[in-house]
Design a protein around this motif. Structure first.
Motif, short mmCIF file in Angstrom:
data_model
loop_
_atom_site.label_atom_id
_atom_site.label_comp_id
_atom_site.label_asym_id
_atom_site.label_seq_id
_atom_site.Cartn_x
_atom_site.Cartn_y
_atom_site.Cartn_z
N PHE A 108 73.34 34.16 73.89
CA PHE A 108 74.71 34.67 73.87
C PHE A 108 75.71 33.57 74.22
CE2 PHE A 108 73.10 39.17 75.07
CZ PHE A 108 72.79 39.40 73.74
N ILE A 109 75.38 32.80 75.25
CA ILE A 109 76.29 31.72 75.68
C ILE A 109 76.40 30.66 74.59
CG2 ILE A 109 76.54 29.83 77.33
CD1 ILE A 109 75.29 31.68 79.44
N GLY A 110 75.26 30.29 73.98
CA GLY A 110 75.30 29.30 72.90
C GLY A 110 76.13 29.76 71.72
N THR A 111 75.97 31.04 71.36
CA THR A 111 76.74 31.58 70.23
C THR A 111 78.22 31.60 70.55
OG1 THR A 111 74.87 32.98 69.57
CG2 THR A 111 77.05 33.60 68.74
N ARG A 112 78.56 31.98 71.80
CA ARG A 112 79.98 32.03 72.18
C ARG A 112 80.59 30.64 72.19
NH1 ARG A 112 84.57 32.78 72.07
NH2 ARG A 112 85.83 34.23 73.33
N ARG A 113 79.81 29.65 72.63
CA ARG A 113 80.31 28.28 72.61
C ARG A 113 80.57 27.82 71.18
NH1 ARG A 113 76.36 25.86 77.31
NH2 ARG A 113 77.83 26.03 79.05
N ALA A 114 79.67 28.20 70.27
CA ALA A 114 79.85 27.83 68.86
C ALA A 114 81.12 28.47 68.31
CB ALA A 114 78.64 28.27 68.05
N ILE A 115 81.38 29.71 68.73
CA ILE A 115 82.60 30.40 68.28
C ILE A 115 83.84 29.69 68.82
CG2 ILE A 115 83.93 32.54 68.49
CD1 ILE A 115 81.27 34.05 68.49
N VAL A 116 83.77 29.28 70.09
CA VAL A 116 84.91 28.56 70.68
C VAL A 116 85.16 27.26 69.94
CG1 VAL A 116 85.71 27.36 72.75
CG2 VAL A 116 84.60 29.59 72.96
N GLU A 117 84.07 26.54 69.64
CA GLU A 117 84.20 25.28 68.91
C GLU A 117 84.76 25.51 67.51
OE1 GLU A 117 81.44 21.44 67.60
OE2 GLU A 117 80.58 23.12 68.72
N ALA A 118 84.24 26.57 66.85
CA ALA A 118 84.74 26.88 65.51
C ALA A 118 86.21 27.29 65.56
CB ALA A 118 83.90 28.01 64.90
N GLN A 119 86.59 28.00 66.63
CA GLN A 119 87.98 28.39 66.76
C GLN A 119 88.87 27.16 66.90
OE1 GLN A 119 89.29 31.56 66.54
NE2 GLN A 119 91.21 30.42 66.47
N GLY A 120 88.35 26.14 67.59
CA GLY A 120 89.12 24.90 67.71
C GLY A 120 89.35 24.26 66.36
N TYR A 121 88.29 24.23 65.52
CA TYR A 121 88.43 23.69 64.17
C TYR A 121 89.37 24.56 63.35
CZ TYR A 121 84.52 20.54 65.05
OH TYR A 121 83.71 19.57 65.55
#
Length: 224
Positions: free
Chosen positions: A124-137
């Motif tokens: 869950f944490i890894g997926t949320r981090r990926a979403i945060v990173e994608a949101q930055g892009y």
């Protein structure tokens, strides 16, 4: 029986009774001490069990906070709870090491906690981090789009092509081909941005080399 004998006999009975009472008191006190020790031991085990539950709650709270906000500071209870849980689990297993049944139960709890951490929390944490990173892009991309830099460049190219066509009408076919390639590239790019599918970039990649080839031919004609 004379008085002296009766005196010794009476004192002997009293001393015997006192010795019996002392022995009974000794064993009673030892039994109470052992019982108190077991009570204290049980209370410590119960307290450790409650603390283990609390540390698991801390981990879940930190994970949920991070999933909701995407902010790393919300993971502090997760990491501290995980560390405290591991330390206390080891200490609790030593505390009840004289009880194999309790030790096995604790090992089972430890296994379940580790399973939850690896198969749920970390994913869950890894997926949320990926979403945060994608949101930055995504925010960066939106900034580029909002700046209008792509449209400005395209408009500038079209203006130059129009000027060339006005000056050299004979190159109408080449100009139209370049415009079509530009449209294809822009269409592919927009399709990819909307669908996030690499297949939509096919017109973009197909148009670029054609455009380069036509531009090379055109420049060669101009220099002749």
């Amino acid at each position: 029986m004379n008085f002296k004998a009766r005196l010794f006999l009476g004192n002997g009975v009293v001393l015997g009774l006192m010795a019996i009472i002392a022995i009974i008191m000794y064993f009673s006190v030892n039994s109470l001490i052992r019982t108190a020790g077991w009570v204290e031991h049980t209370q410590k085990a119960i307290g450790s069990g409650n603390a283990l539950v609390a540390y698991m709650v801390d981990q879940e709270t930190g994970m949920r906070g991070f999933l909701a906000t995407g902010q790393e500071e919300y993971l502090e209870p997760y990491f501290s709870g995980s560390e405290n849980f591991a330390v206390l689990m080891e200490a609790t297993q030593k505390l009840v090491s004289d009880n194999p049944v309790q030790v096995n139960r604790l090992k089972r709890i430890e296994s379940l906690a580790e399973n939850w951490k690896k198969k749920a929390a970390e994913k869950f944490i890894g997926t949320r981090r990926a979403i945060v990173e994608a949101q930055g892009y995504q925010d960066q991309l939106q900034e580029y789009i909002s700046s209008g830099i792509g449209k400005k460049n395209m408009d500038g190219i079209r203006q130059h092509l129009d000027r060339i066509l006005d000056a050299h009408p004979k190159y109408e076919a080449e100009v139209n081909a370049i415009v079509m390639d530009m449209v294809n590239q822009e269409t592919g790019l927009r399709g990819f941005l909307v669908a996030k599918d690499e297949n939509f970039l096919e017109p973009y990649y197909a148009g670029s080399p054609i455009w380069d080839s036509i531009s090379t031919i055109w420049l060669t004609r101009e220099s002749m």
